[in-house]
Motif scaffolding. Structure first.
Motif, short mmCIF file in Angstrom:
data_model
loop_
_atom_site.label_atom_id
_atom_site.label_comp_id
_atom_site.label_asym_id
_atom_site.label_seq_id
_atom_site.Cartn_x
_atom_site.Cartn_y
_atom_site.Cartn_z
N GLN A 1 0.85 -1.19 0.00
CA GLN A 1 0.00 0.00 0.00
C GLN A 1 0.88 1.24 0.00
O GLN A 1 2.03 1.18 0.46
CB GLN A 1 -0.91 0.03 1.24
CG GLN A 1 -1.91 -1.10 1.34
CD GLN A 1 -2.79 -0.95 2.58
OE1 GLN A 1 -3.13 0.16 3.00
NE2 GLN A 1 -3.16 -2.07 3.18
N TRP B 1 0.41 3.17 7.15
CA TRP B 1 -0.66 3.21 6.16
C TRP B 1 -1.85 3.98 6.74
O TRP B 1 -2.00 4.09 7.96
CB TRP B 1 -1.10 1.80 5.79
CG TRP B 1 -0.09 1.03 5.00
CD1 TRP B 1 0.87 1.52 4.19
CD2 TRP B 1 0.02 -0.41 4.93
NE1 TRP B 1 1.60 0.50 3.61
CE2 TRP B 1 1.08 -0.69 4.05
CE3 TRP B 1 -0.67 -1.46 5.52
CZ2 TRP B 1 1.47 -2.00 3.75
CZ3 TRP B 1 -0.29 -2.76 5.22
CH2 TRP B 1 0.76 -3.03 4.34
N ASP B 2 -2.72 4.44 5.88
CA ASP B 2 -3.90 5.19 6.33
C ASP B 2 -4.86 4.33 7.15
O ASP B 2 -5.65 4.86 7.94
CB ASP B 2 -4.64 5.78 5.12
CG ASP B 2 -3.90 6.94 4.48
OD1 ASP B 2 -3.11 7.59 5.20
OD2 ASP B 2 -4.10 7.19 3.28
N SER B 3 -4.79 3.02 6.99
CA SER B 3 -5.69 2.13 7.72
C SER B 3 -5.27 1.91 9.17
O SER B 3 -6.08 1.49 10.00
CB SER B 3 -5.75 0.77 7.01
OG SER B 3 -4.45 0.18 6.92
N GLU B 4 -4.02 2.17 9.50
CA GLU B 4 -3.51 1.82 10.83
C GLU B 4 -4.12 2.61 11.97
O GLU B 4 -4.40 2.04 13.04
CB GLU B 4 -1.98 1.93 10.84
CG GLU B 4 -1.30 0.92 9.94
CD GLU B 4 0.22 1.03 9.97
OE1 GLU B 4 0.77 1.18 11.08
OE2 GLU B 4 0.85 0.98 8.90
N PRO B 5 -4.34 3.93 11.84
CA PRO B 5 -4.93 4.65 12.97
C PRO B 5 -6.30 4.14 13.40
O PRO B 5 -6.68 4.27 14.57
CB PRO B 5 -5.01 6.10 12.46
CG PRO B 5 -3.91 6.20 11.44
CD PRO B 5 -3.91 4.86 10.77
N THR B 6 -7.05 3.54 12.47
CA THR B 6 -8.36 3.01 12.83
C THR B 6 -8.23 1.88 13.83
O THR B 6 -9.04 1.75 14.76
CB THR B 6 -9.10 2.52 11.57
OG1 THR B 6 -9.28 3.62 10.68
CG2 THR B 6 -10.46 1.95 11.93
N ARG C 1 5.77 9.08 10.93
CA ARG C 1 5.77 9.41 12.35
C ARG C 1 7.19 9.33 12.89
O ARG C 1 8.02 8.61 12.34
CB ARG C 1 4.85 8.46 13.13
CG ARG C 1 3.38 8.69 12.81
CD ARG C 1 2.48 7.82 13.66
NE ARG C 1 1.07 8.15 13.43
CZ ARG C 1 0.06 7.48 13.95
NH1 ARG C 1 0.28 6.44 14.74
NH2 ARG C 1 -1.19 7.83 13.68
N ARG D 1 0.30 -3.75 8.70
CA ARG D 1 1.07 -2.56 9.01
C ARG D 1 2.11 -2.33 7.92
O ARG D 1 2.65 -3.28 7.36
CB ARG D 1 1.82 -2.71 10.34
CG ARG D 1 0.96 -2.70 11.57
CD ARG D 1 1.82 -3.03 12.80
NE ARG D 1 3.01 -2.18 12.87
CZ ARG D 1 3.15 -1.16 13.69
NH1 ARG D 1 2.18 -0.83 14.52
NH2 ARG D 1 4.27 -0.45 13.70
N CYS D 2 2.42 -1.07 7.66
CA CYS D 2 3.50 -0.75 6.75
C CYS D 2 4.84 -1.20 7.33
O CYS D 2 5.72 -1.65 6.60
CB CYS D 2 3.53 0.75 6.47
SG CYS D 2 4.72 1.25 5.22
N GLY E 1 0.93 6.40 3.98
CA GLY E 1 -0.06 7.42 4.30
C GLY E 1 0.55 8.63 4.98
O GLY E 1 0.23 9.77 4.66
N GLN E 2 1.44 8.38 5.95
CA GLN E 2 2.09 9.46 6.68
C GLN E 2 3.32 8.91 7.37
O GLN E 2 3.54 7.70 7.46
CB GLN E 2 1.14 10.10 7.70
CG GLN E 2 0.60 9.13 8.74
CD GLN E 2 -0.33 9.79 9.72
OE1 GLN E 2 0.10 10.44 10.68
NE2 GLN E 2 -1.64 9.62 9.51
#
Length: 436
Positions: free
Chosen positions: A98, A119-124, A104, A310-311, A101-102
Motif C-alpha cells: 500500500q 498506512w492510512d488504515s492503521e490509525p483506525t 511518524r 502494518r507498513c 499514508g504518513q
C-alpha cells in the motif's frame, strides 16, 4: 453544532466498540487465544516472507517455515529485534503493498528517535482499541477531553509549521479537546492549567504521568472544585507514575478512577488498565511475550508482535520496558500487572523552571542525531547526543530554535556530541541522568 458532530462520531464509534466487546467476550481460555493469535500471525507471515525484503531475506537465510506450528517454534526460530535493529533495517522492513499514508517520529522513554511510515488504515486499529478501553469507564467520543500533553506540532518552522499548528487547533476544537502543555511544569504553569480545566469542564482527562503527578501536587488546594467536575476517569500515559503514591493522590484529588494506557509511538496502544487495575492486552492486534529479566527480580522484558496489517510489521520487537506479570488467569499474552521502570524524569533549571523531558525529545526528534540524554546538575543542564558526526551550525540552530519555542532558558543549554550514553539495567538510554 460541534456537540452534534461529537455525538455523530460517538454513534459511529459505538458500532466498532460493540464489535470489539463481542470479540473479547467470545474468547475462550488462554489456549484458544494463543491458537487464534498463531493463525492470525501465520496469515501475516505468508505475506511478510514474500513481500517485505527484510523478512524475505531472513526467511531464506534461516530456512524459516511457511507456517509456524506453535509459538514455541516461533520463539525458537525468530530473532528478537531491538529498536536499533529496526532503525538499521530501514526501508527493507516496509511492506510495499500500500502507499505510505504518513510518517511518524518516535522519541519516547528510550530517547533514541527514529522515523517510520504508516498506512492510512492503521490509525483506525489504534482508535478502536482506545475507545474499547475507554468504554469501560463510560467514556465516548461525545465527551469533552482535557489533555496535559506535548505540543510538538507547535515547534515546526515556516508556513508549514504554522499551518500544522492551526490544523491541530481546529481538529481539537471539533473533537471537544482542550490542550495544556506538558512541557512547562512550573507551579505557575500548572495553576493556570487548573483554572483552564475548571472552566472547560471536561468529562475525562489524559496526560503524561509525570505531568499529572506535578499537576496534582501543585493544585491540591483545589480538591473540592476538581471533585465537582465529576470526571469519569483520569488516564495517564507515556511513562510510569514517578511516585508510589501518585495514583492514590490523583484518585483522591479528582474523586474518580486513575488508570494507565500503555503503548509506544511505533506500536500504538498495546494495553490498558481495567477498572480492577490489571492491564488488559489488546491481544486481537498484538502477541505479547514476557521474557524473564534476571537483573530485576520478578521482572520480564516485553516483546511485541503485530497481528494486523502494518507498513512496518513488528516481530518480536523489544520495546525495552520491563513488566510485572499478573497472577491468576492473565499471563502476558492477555494481561500483566504493572510496567516497571518507565518514568521520564523532570528537567529542573537553576532559575526555577521545571520541564517535562518530552519537551527535549520533541525538540530534537527531527534532527539527524542518534540517541540523546540530558545531564543535570546544580549548575544547569546539558543535552548530550550520539551521531556519526557532530551537528552542523545550521542543525544546532534549528534545535535551539525549537527549544526556544518551549522556553527561552532552554535555547541556551549546552549541546554536546559524545561517543556513548549511560544505559539503564534494561539496556535503554537514560533520558535524564544526574551529573556528580
Amino acid at each position: 453544532m460541534i456537540a452534534g458532530l461529537r455525538s455523530l462520531r460517538a454513534r459511529q464509534t459505538a458500532r466498532r466498540v460493540m464489535e470489539q466487546r463481542d470479540f473479547y467476550r467470545a474468547a475462550g481460555d488462554l489456549s484458544a487465544t494463543l491458537a487464534w493469535q498463531l493463525t492470525r500471525f501465520n496469515e501475516q507471515w505468508s505475506t511478510m516472507r514474500t513481500q517485505v525484503p527484510f523478512f524475505r531475506e531472513l526467511s531464506a537465510r534461516r530456512s524459516l517455515p511457511e507456517r509456524f506450528a506453535s509459538w514455541d517454534e516461533f520463539s525458537a526460530l525468530m530473532p528478537v529485534m531491538a529498536r536499533a535493529d529496526v532503525r538499521a533495517a530501514g526501508e527493507a522492513l516496509y511492506d510495499p503493498r500500500q502507499p505510505i499514508g504518513q510518517w511518524r517520529s518516535t522519541g519516547g522513554s528510550t530517547a533514541e528517535p527514529f522515523r517510520f511510515p504508516i498506512w492510512d488504515s492503521e490509525p483506525t486499529v489504534s482508535s478502536d482499541d482506545v475507545w474499547y478501553a475507554r468504554d469501560w469507564f463510560g467514556v465516548s467520543p461525545a465527551d469533552k477531553l482535557f489533555l496535559i500533553w506535548g505540543h510538538s506540532h507547535l515547534l515546526g518552522r515556516g508556513t508549514a509549521g504554522w499551518i500544522n499548528a492551526r490544523k491541530r487547533q481546529l481538529k481539537d476544537w471539533m473533537l471537544g479537546y482542550h490542550r495544556c502543555s506538558a512541557y512547562r511544569l512550573g507551579d505557575a504553569d500548572l495553576r493556570a492549567a487548573c483554572r483552564k480545566l475548571l472552566n472547560f469542564r471536561p468529562s475525562y482527562m489524559l496526560g503524561y504521568a509525570a505531568a499529572l503527578d506535578r499537576f496534582g501536587r501543585v493544585n491540591a488546594e483545589h480538591c473540592d472544585a476538581l471533585r465537582q467536575l465529576r470526571l469519569k476517569v483520569v488516564v495517564a500515559t507515556a511513562e510510569s507514575f514517578p511516585r508510589s503514591d501518585t495514583r492514590d493522590m490523583l484518585a483522591d484529588l479528582f474523586g474518580c478512577p486513575v488508570v494507565m494506557e500503555y503503548g509506544a509511538v511505533e506500536t500504538g496502544p498495546i494495553a490498558h488498565q481495567r477498572p480492577d487495575g490489571v492491564y488488559q492486552v489488546f491481544w486481537r492486534h498484538y502477541f505479547i511475550e514476557a521474557i524473564p529479566f534476571a537483573p530485576v527480580v520478578g521482572a520480564s522484558q516485553i516483546l511485541v508482535t503485530s497481528l494486523y496489517d502494518r507498513c512496518l510489521p513488528l516481530v518480536r520487537y523489544q520495546l525495552g520496558d520491563l513488566l510485572e506479570l499478573a497472577e491468576g488467569d492473565l499471563p502476558a499474552a492477555r494481561g500483566f500487572r504493572a510496567v516497571i521502570g518507565r518514568a521520564n524524569d523532570l528537567v529542573r533549571m537553576p532559575g526555577g523552571g521545571v520541564f517535562h523531558s518530552e519537551a527535549l525529545t520533541h525538540a530534537v526528534k527531527e534532527s539527524p542525531l542518534g540517541a540523546f540524554q540530558v545531564g543535570q546538575c546544580n549548575d544547569g543542564v546539558a543535552l548530550r547526543y550520539t551521531a556519526a558526526r557532530p551537528l552542523s551550525e545550521a542543525e544546532l540552530a534549528d534545535v535551539r530554535r525549537r527549544l526556544g519555542r518551549i522556553a527561552e532558558e532552554l535555547a541556551t543549554i549546552p549541546i554536546e556530541h559524545v561517543a556513548e550514553l549511560e544505559l539503564t539495567p534494561a539496556g535503554k538510554t537514560r533520558r535524564v541522568f544526574q551529573n556528580n
